[in-house]
Design a protein around this motif. Structure first.
Motif, PDB file in Angstrom:
ATOM      1  N   LYS A  99       0.836  -1.196   0.000  1.00 48.84           N
ATOM      2  CA  LYS A  99       0.000   0.000   0.000  1.00 48.84           C
ATOM      3  C   LYS A  99       0.878   1.256   0.000  1.00 48.84           C
ATOM      4  CE  LYS A  99      -4.016   1.931   2.246  1.00 48.84           C
ATOM      5  NZ  LYS A  99      -5.033   1.772   3.263  1.00 48.84           N
ATOM      6  N   LEU A 100       1.944   1.226   0.779  1.00 47.99           N
ATOM      7  CA  LEU A 100       2.878   2.347   0.821  1.00 47.99           C
ATOM      8  C   LEU A 100       3.560   2.533  -0.536  1.00 47.99           C
ATOM      9  CD1 LEU A 100       4.102   4.489   2.662  1.00 47.99           C
ATOM     10  CD2 LEU A 100       5.782   2.801   3.397  1.00 47.99           C
ATOM     11  N   ARG A 101       3.940   1.423  -1.164  1.00 49.65           N
ATOM     12  CA  ARG A 101       4.553   1.497  -2.492  1.00 49.65           C
ATOM     13  C   ARG A 101       3.590   2.132  -3.498  1.00 49.65           C
ATOM     14  NH1 ARG A 101       5.950  -3.982  -5.477  1.00 49.65           N
ATOM     15  NH2 ARG A 101       3.712  -4.082  -5.272  1.00 49.65           N
ATOM     16  N   LEU A 102       2.332   1.766  -3.427  1.00 50.83           N
ATOM     17  CA  LEU A 102       1.327   2.340  -4.320  1.00 50.83           C
ATOM     18  C   LEU A 102       1.196   3.849  -4.099  1.00 50.83           C
ATOM     19  CD1 LEU A 102      -0.841   1.978  -6.471  1.00 50.83           C
ATOM     20  CD2 LEU A 102      -2.439   1.414  -4.630  1.00 50.83           C
ATOM     21  N   GLN A 103       1.238   4.279  -2.858  1.00 46.10           N
ATOM     22  CA  GLN A 103       1.176   5.705  -2.562  1.00 46.10           C
ATOM     23  C   GLN A 103       2.360   6.445  -3.177  1.00 46.10           C
ATOM     24  OE1 GLN A 103       0.905   5.821   1.702  1.00 46.10           O
ATOM     25  NE2 GLN A 103      -1.303   5.492   1.711  1.00 46.10           N
ATOM     26  N   PHE A 104       3.549   5.850  -3.087  1.00 42.84           N
ATOM     27  CA  PHE A 104       4.722   6.474  -3.702  1.00 42.84           C
ATOM     28  C   PHE A 104       4.578   6.526  -5.218  1.00 42.84           C
ATOM     29  CE2 PHE A 104       7.302   5.244   0.214  1.00 42.84           C
ATOM     30  CZ  PHE A 104       7.356   6.541   0.685  1.00 42.84           C
ATOM     31  N   LEU A 105       4.061   5.460  -5.814  1.00 41.24           N
ATOM     32  CA  LEU A 105       3.846   5.453  -7.265  1.00 41.24           C
ATOM     33  C   LEU A 105       2.869   6.553  -7.681  1.00 41.24           C
ATOM     34  CD1 LEU A 105       3.642   1.624  -7.995  1.00 41.24           C
ATOM     35  CD2 LEU A 105       5.378   3.208  -8.818  1.00 41.24           C
ATOM     36  N   GLU A 106       1.821   6.736  -6.901  1.00 41.60           N
ATOM     37  CA  GLU A 106       0.855   7.781  -7.203  1.00 41.60           C
ATOM     38  C   GLU A 106       1.474   9.167  -7.051  1.00 41.60           C
ATOM     39  OE1 GLU A 106      -2.305   6.794  -4.526  1.00 41.60           O
ATOM     40  OE2 GLU A 106      -3.182   5.335  -5.897  1.00 41.60           O
ATOM     41  N   GLN A 107       2.311   9.350  -6.039  1.00 45.28           N
ATOM     42  CA  GLN A 107       2.991  10.632  -5.854  1.00 45.28           C
ATOM     43  C   GLN A 107       3.929  10.915  -7.018  1.00 45.28           C
ATOM     44  OE1 GLN A 107       4.924  10.402  -2.030  1.00 45.28           O
ATOM     45  NE2 GLN A 107       3.231  11.444  -1.017  1.00 45.28           N
ATOM     46  N   ILE A 108       4.664   9.897  -7.451  1.00 38.02           N
ATOM     47  CA  ILE A 108       5.597  10.064  -8.569  1.00 38.02           C
ATOM     48  C   ILE A 108       4.821  10.460  -9.831  1.00 38.02           C
ATOM     49  CG2 ILE A 108       7.133   8.802 -10.145  1.00 38.02           C
ATOM     50  CD1 ILE A 108       8.039   7.189  -7.619  1.00 38.02           C
ATOM     51  N   ALA A 109       3.732   9.767 -10.097  1.00 37.77           N
ATOM     52  CA  ALA A 109       2.920  10.078 -11.279  1.00 37.77           C
ATOM     53  C   ALA A 109       2.378  11.498 -11.207  1.00 37.77           C
ATOM     54  CB  ALA A 109       1.781   9.071 -11.406  1.00 37.77           C
ATOM     55  N   PHE A 110       1.923  11.911 -10.031  1.00 39.98           N
ATOM     56  CA  PHE A 110       1.387  13.260  -9.863  1.00 39.98           C
ATOM     57  C   PHE A 110       2.462  14.312 -10.133  1.00 39.98           C
ATOM     58  CE2 PHE A 110       0.673  17.013  -7.210  1.00 39.98           C
ATOM     59  CZ  PHE A 110      -0.533  17.436  -7.717  1.00 39.98           C
ATOM     60  N   VAL A 111       3.639  14.119  -9.567  1.00 37.22           N
ATOM     61  CA  VAL A 111       4.728  15.087  -9.744  1.00 37.22           C
ATOM     62  C   VAL A 111       5.153  15.148 -11.211  1.00 37.22           C
ATOM     63  CG1 VAL A 111       7.134  15.598  -9.163  1.00 37.22           C
ATOM     64  CG2 VAL A 111       5.548  14.930  -7.371  1.00 37.22           C
ATOM     65  N   GLU A 112       5.235  13.992 -11.858  1.00 38.69           N
ATOM     66  CA  GLU A 112       5.617  13.979 -13.274  1.00 38.69           C
ATOM     67  C   GLU A 112       4.576  14.683 -14.133  1.00 38.69           C
ATOM     68  OE1 GLU A 112       6.310   9.814 -13.961  1.00 38.69           O
ATOM     69  OE2 GLU A 112       8.437  10.002 -13.441  1.00 38.69           O
ATOM     70  N   ARG A 113       3.291  14.456 -13.851  1.00 40.53           N
ATOM     71  CA  ARG A 113       2.231  15.148 -14.603  1.00 40.53           C
ATOM     72  C   ARG A 113       2.308  16.649 -14.367  1.00 40.53           C
ATOM     73  NH1 ARG A 113      -1.230  11.200 -12.640  1.00 40.53           N
ATOM     74  NH2 ARG A 113      -2.026  12.681 -11.108  1.00 40.53           N
ATOM     75  N   THR A 114       2.524  17.038 -13.123  1.00 45.53           N
ATOM     76  CA  THR A 114       2.604  18.450 -12.780  1.00 45.53           C
ATOM     77  C   THR A 114       3.785  19.105 -13.479  1.00 45.53           C
ATOM     78  OG1 THR A 114       1.625  17.970 -10.636  1.00 45.53           O
ATOM     79  CG2 THR A 114       2.711  20.087 -10.864  1.00 45.53           C
ATOM     80  N   ASN A 115       4.919  18.419 -13.511  1.00 46.44           N
ATOM     81  CA  ASN A 115       6.106  18.967 -14.167  1.00 46.44           C
ATOM     82  C   ASN A 115       5.884  19.159 -15.660  1.00 46.44           C
ATOM     83  OD1 ASN A 115       7.580  19.156 -11.816  1.00 46.44           O
ATOM     84  ND2 ASN A 115       8.727  17.267 -12.159  1.00 46.44           N
ATOM     85  N   ARG A 116       5.131  18.264 -16.283  1.00 50.98           N
ATOM     86  CA  ARG A 116       4.852  18.400 -17.712  1.00 50.98           C
ATOM     87  C   ARG A 116       3.968  19.596 -18.003  1.00 50.98           C
ATOM     88  NH1 ARG A 116       3.893  12.334 -18.620  1.00 50.98           N
ATOM     89  NH2 ARG A 116       1.992  12.928 -17.581  1.00 50.98           N
ATOM     90  N   LEU A 117       3.070  19.894 -17.076  1.00 50.42           N
ATOM     91  CA  LEU A 117       2.118  20.978 -17.295  1.00 50.42           C
ATOM     92  C   LEU A 117       2.704  22.364 -17.009  1.00 50.42           C
ATOM     93  CD1 LEU A 117      -1.080  19.347 -15.759  1.00 50.42           C
ATOM     94  CD2 LEU A 117      -0.463  19.546 -18.168  1.00 50.42           C
ATOM     95  N   LEU A 118       3.774  22.399 -16.215  1.00 51.52           N
ATOM     96  CA  LEU A 118       4.375  23.681 -15.876  1.00 51.52           C
ATOM     97  C   LEU A 118       5.128  24.257 -17.076  1.00 51.52           C
ATOM     98  CD1 LEU A 118       5.826  22.965 -12.324  1.00 51.52           C
ATOM     99  CD2 LEU A 118       3.828  24.330 -12.890  1.00 51.52           C
ATOM    100  N   PRO A 119       4.999  25.550 -17.327  1.00 56.11           N
ATOM    101  CA  PRO A 119       5.769  26.154 -18.420  1.00 56.11           C
ATOM    102  C   PRO A 119       7.254  26.197 -18.032  1.00 56.11           C
ATOM    103  CG  PRO A 119       4.498  27.813 -17.238  1.00 56.11           C
ATOM    104  CD  PRO A 119       4.139  26.489 -16.658  1.00 56.11           C
ATOM    105  N   THR A 120       8.099  25.996 -19.010  1.00 64.02           N
ATOM    106  CA  THR A 120       9.546  26.004 -18.747  1.00 64.02           C
ATOM    107  C   THR A 120      10.166  27.331 -19.026  1.00 64.02           C
ATOM    108  OG1 THR A 120       9.941  25.108 -20.934  1.00 64.02           O
ATOM    109  CG2 THR A 120       9.917  23.561 -19.077  1.00 64.02           C
TER     110      THR A 120
END
Length: 59
Positions: free
Chosen positions: A38-59
């Motif tokens: 369950k903890l591993r799944l939470q980390f996977l979800e956090q990683i996915a969220f951060v990666e999505r957020t980074n893609r959406l941010l203007p560079t």
């Protein structure tokens, strides 16, 4: 943000190691495995969220 992502990935790797160690035991503790997974799944979800957020941010 990149350092945060590295930190989460490192923690996920540690949890995966603990899961493998628990599964290698003669009688794995099912509750401990469930908790670790369950903890591993939470980390996977956090990683996915951060990666999505980074893609959406203007560079």
């Amino acid at each position: 943000m990149d350092q945060f992502l590295k930190s989460i990935r490192s923690r996920k790797t540690i949890i995966e190691t603990r899961i493998a160690e628990e599964q290698a035991r003669p009688a794995p503790d099912r509750f401990r495995l469930w908790t670790l997974k369950k903890l591993r799944l939470q980390f996977l979800e956090q990683i996915a969220f951060v990666e999505r957020t980074n893609r959406l941010l203007p560079t």
